[in-house]
Motif scaffolding. Sequence first.
Motif, PDB file in Angstrom:
ATOM      1  N   GLY A   1     -22.199  54.671 -65.594  1.00 40.10           N
ATOM      2  CA  GLY A   1     -22.513  53.287 -65.706  1.00 40.10           C
ATOM      3  C   GLY A   1     -23.716  53.035 -64.545  1.00 40.10           C
ATOM      4  N   LEU A   2     -23.490  52.244 -63.529  1.00 46.99           N
ATOM      5  CA  LEU A   2     -24.585  51.944 -62.663  1.00 46.99           C
ATOM      6  C   LEU A   2     -24.189  52.862 -61.299  1.00 46.99           C
ATOM      7  N   GLU A   3     -23.188  53.617 -61.346  1.00 50.24           N
ATOM      8  CA  GLU A   3     -22.572  54.600 -60.302  1.00 50.24           C
ATOM      9  C   GLU A   3     -23.691  55.743 -60.598  1.00 50.24           C
ATOM     10  N   LEU A   4     -24.569  56.052 -59.552  1.00 51.17           N
ATOM     11  CA  LEU A   4     -25.357  57.262 -59.563  1.00 51.17           C
ATOM     12  C   LEU A   4     -24.155  58.432 -59.719  1.00 51.17           C
ATOM     13  N   HIS A   5     -25.023  59.717 -60.380  1.00 53.98           N
ATOM     14  CA  HIS A   5     -24.307  60.732 -59.992  1.00 53.98           C
ATOM     15  C   HIS A   5     -24.468  61.481 -58.440  1.00 53.98           C
ATOM     16  N   PRO A   6     -23.436  62.008 -57.753  1.00 57.80           N
ATOM     17  CA  PRO A   6     -23.794  62.637 -56.605  1.00 57.80           C
ATOM     18  C   PRO A   6     -25.013  63.479 -56.369  1.00 57.80           C
ATOM     19  N   LEU A   7     -25.631  64.025 -57.488  1.00 57.52           N
ATOM     20  CA  LEU A   7     -26.695  64.831 -57.267  1.00 57.52           C
ATOM     21  C   LEU A   7     -27.857  63.831 -57.275  1.00 57.52           C
ATOM     22  N   GLN A   8     -28.009  62.788 -58.075  1.00 56.96           N
ATOM     23  CA  GLN A   8     -29.013  61.613 -58.016  1.00 56.96           C
ATOM     24  C   GLN A   8     -29.041  61.057 -56.572  1.00 56.96           C
ATOM     25  N   LYS A   9     -27.990  60.684 -56.270  1.00 56.57           N
ATOM     26  CA  LYS A   9     -27.793  60.139 -54.711  1.00 56.57           C
ATOM     27  C   LYS A   9     -28.626  60.825 -53.877  1.00 56.57           C
ATOM     28  N   ALA A  10     -28.074  62.317 -53.742  1.00 55.85           N
ATOM     29  CA  ALA A  10     -28.720  63.455 -53.025  1.00 55.85           C
ATOM     30  C   ALA A  10     -30.187  63.604 -52.880  1.00 55.85           C
ATOM     31  N   PHE A  11     -30.641  63.558 -54.194  1.00 54.57           N
ATOM     32  CA  PHE A  11     -32.109  63.726 -54.332  1.00 54.57           C
ATOM     33  C   PHE A  11     -32.825  62.335 -53.742  1.00 54.57           C
TER      34      PHE A  11
ATOM     35  N   LYS B   1     -31.450  78.741 -54.166  1.00 48.87           N
ATOM     36  CA  LYS B   1     -33.050  78.944 -54.543  1.00 48.87           C
ATOM     37  C   LYS B   1     -33.218  79.783 -55.695  1.00 48.87           C
ATOM     38  N   GLU B   2     -32.748  80.901 -55.783  1.00 46.86           N
ATOM     39  CA  GLU B   2     -32.808  81.962 -56.899  1.00 46.86           C
ATOM     40  C   GLU B   2     -32.549  81.330 -58.291  1.00 46.86           C
ATOM     41  N   LEU B   3     -31.190  80.674 -58.169  1.00 49.83           N
ATOM     42  CA  LEU B   3     -30.592  80.323 -59.424  1.00 49.83           C
ATOM     43  C   LEU B   3     -31.218  79.195 -59.941  1.00 49.83           C
ATOM     44  N   MET B   4     -32.155  78.421 -59.047  1.00 53.74           N
ATOM     45  CA  MET B   4     -33.079  77.321 -59.804  1.00 53.74           C
ATOM     46  C   MET B   4     -34.158  77.687 -59.743  1.00 53.74           C
ATOM     47  N   SER B   5     -34.848  78.727 -59.763  1.00 48.73           N
ATOM     48  CA  SER B   5     -36.283  79.353 -59.902  1.00 48.73           C
ATOM     49  C   SER B   5     -36.957  78.985 -61.110  1.00 48.73           C
ATOM     50  N   GLY B   6     -36.086  78.657 -62.052  1.00 52.01           N
ATOM     51  CA  GLY B   6     -36.671  78.776 -63.258  1.00 52.01           C
ATOM     52  C   GLY B   6     -36.862  77.069 -63.564  1.00 52.01           C
ATOM     53  N   ASN B   7     -36.727  76.320 -62.662  1.00 54.72           N
ATOM     54  CA  ASN B   7     -37.141  74.941 -62.602  1.00 54.72           C
ATOM     55  C   ASN B   7     -38.255  74.797 -61.662  1.00 54.72           C
ATOM     56  N   LEU B   8     -39.455  74.527 -62.163  1.00 59.21           N
ATOM     57  CA  LEU B   8     -40.601  74.169 -61.160  1.00 59.21           C
ATOM     58  C   LEU B   8     -40.912  72.890 -60.682  1.00 59.21           C
ATOM     59  N   CYS B   9     -41.192  72.708 -59.391  1.00 56.16           N
ATOM     60  CA  CYS B   9     -41.758  71.465 -59.051  1.00 56.16           C
ATOM     61  C   CYS B   9     -43.089  71.757 -58.459  1.00 56.16           C
ATOM     62  N   ARG B  10     -44.246  71.152 -59.194  1.00 53.83           N
ATOM     63  CA  ARG B  10     -45.538  71.592 -58.738  1.00 53.83           C
ATOM     64  C   ARG B  10     -45.839  70.513 -57.633  1.00 53.83           C
ATOM     65  N   CYS B  11     -45.297  69.508 -57.245  1.00 58.09           N
ATOM     66  CA  CYS B  11     -45.507  68.808 -55.940  1.00 58.09           C
ATOM     67  C   CYS B  11     -45.039  69.427 -54.654  1.00 58.09           C
ATOM     68  N   GLY B  12     -44.334  70.458 -54.810  1.00 58.81           N
ATOM     69  CA  GLY B  12     -43.710  71.087 -53.471  1.00 58.81           C
ATOM     70  C   GLY B  12     -42.365  70.381 -52.723  1.00 58.81           C
ATOM     71  N   ALA B  13     -41.684  69.563 -53.644  1.00 61.45           N
ATOM     72  CA  ALA B  13     -40.509  68.909 -53.106  1.00 61.45           C
ATOM     73  C   ALA B  13     -39.272  69.902 -53.220  1.00 61.45           C
ATOM     74  N   ASN B  14     -39.449  71.257 -53.323  1.00 61.98           N
ATOM     75  CA  ASN B  14     -38.449  72.272 -53.251  1.00 61.98           C
ATOM     76  C   ASN B  14     -37.449  72.363 -52.267  1.00 61.98           C
ATOM     77  N   LYS B  15     -37.884  71.974 -50.964  1.00 60.14           N
ATOM     78  CA  LYS B  15     -37.084  72.099 -49.937  1.00 60.14           C
ATOM     79  C   LYS B  15     -36.110  70.809 -49.893  1.00 60.14           C
ATOM     80  N   GLY B  16     -36.659  69.608 -50.269  1.00 57.18           N
ATOM     81  CA  GLY B  16     -35.575  68.279 -50.721  1.00 57.18           C
ATOM     82  C   GLY B  16     -34.733  68.723 -51.758  1.00 57.18           C
ATOM     83  N   ILE B  17     -35.285  69.401 -52.655  1.00 56.06           N
ATOM     84  CA  ILE B  17     -34.510  69.584 -53.927  1.00 56.06           C
ATOM     85  C   ILE B  17     -33.121  70.641 -53.461  1.00 56.06           C
ATOM     86  N   ILE B  18     -33.613  71.588 -52.822  1.00 52.33           N
ATOM     87  CA  ILE B  18     -32.441  72.661 -52.550  1.00 52.33           C
ATOM     88  C   ILE B  18     -31.632  71.877 -51.260  1.00 52.33           C
ATOM     89  N   ASP B  19     -32.203  71.032 -50.580  1.00 51.39           N
ATOM     90  CA  ASP B  19     -31.281  70.372 -49.469  1.00 51.39           C
ATOM     91  C   ASP B  19     -30.276  69.436 -50.087  1.00 51.39           C
TER      92      ASP B  19
END
Length: 161
Positions: A86-96, A131-149
């Motif tokens: 519903g209106l409650e974001l998933h924990p990953l959405q909140k963390a992003f 990092k390794e298991l997410m390597s198939g998802n590319l971020c061209r903007c360079g937000a990888n550190k935030g994504i992994i965090d």
Amino acid sequence: MKNNFSILTSLTINNKDYKLELLPWVSLLDALRERLNLTGTKKGCDHGQCGACTVLCNGQRILSCLTLAVAKNGSEIITIEGIADGLELHPLQKAFIKHDAFQCGYCTPGQICSAIGMLQEGKAQSREQVKELMSGNLCRCGANKGIIDAIMQVKEGSGHE
């Protein structure tokens, strides 16, 4: 789009049942975006190399651009539109959001779906494995550190969200 080649395909997408007449060569990505107007799933490379089109199929992460929709007949698909409760974001959405894990945001839906699938797999035990298991998802903007965090926060905080 009824013609002699169409195949009736039943899919449960974001907990709603759909019956679609699809040509056998239509990708799941195109069915989601063009037939159902679920445009959160992005078309990046259309060759399975960037991960922008990642969705969950029966709980497993898949590249929807490389998946024929008719091959998933009877499957349960979750797209980014189906992640929140519903209106409650998933924990990953909140963390992003907390970790500023996006800049342009184009890859974010695929990143989140992939991270949910990866955490459900239970294989990632360390930051390096994430990092390794997410390597198939590319971020061209360079937000990888935030994504992994963001992923690590959810992994360490609640395990399998």
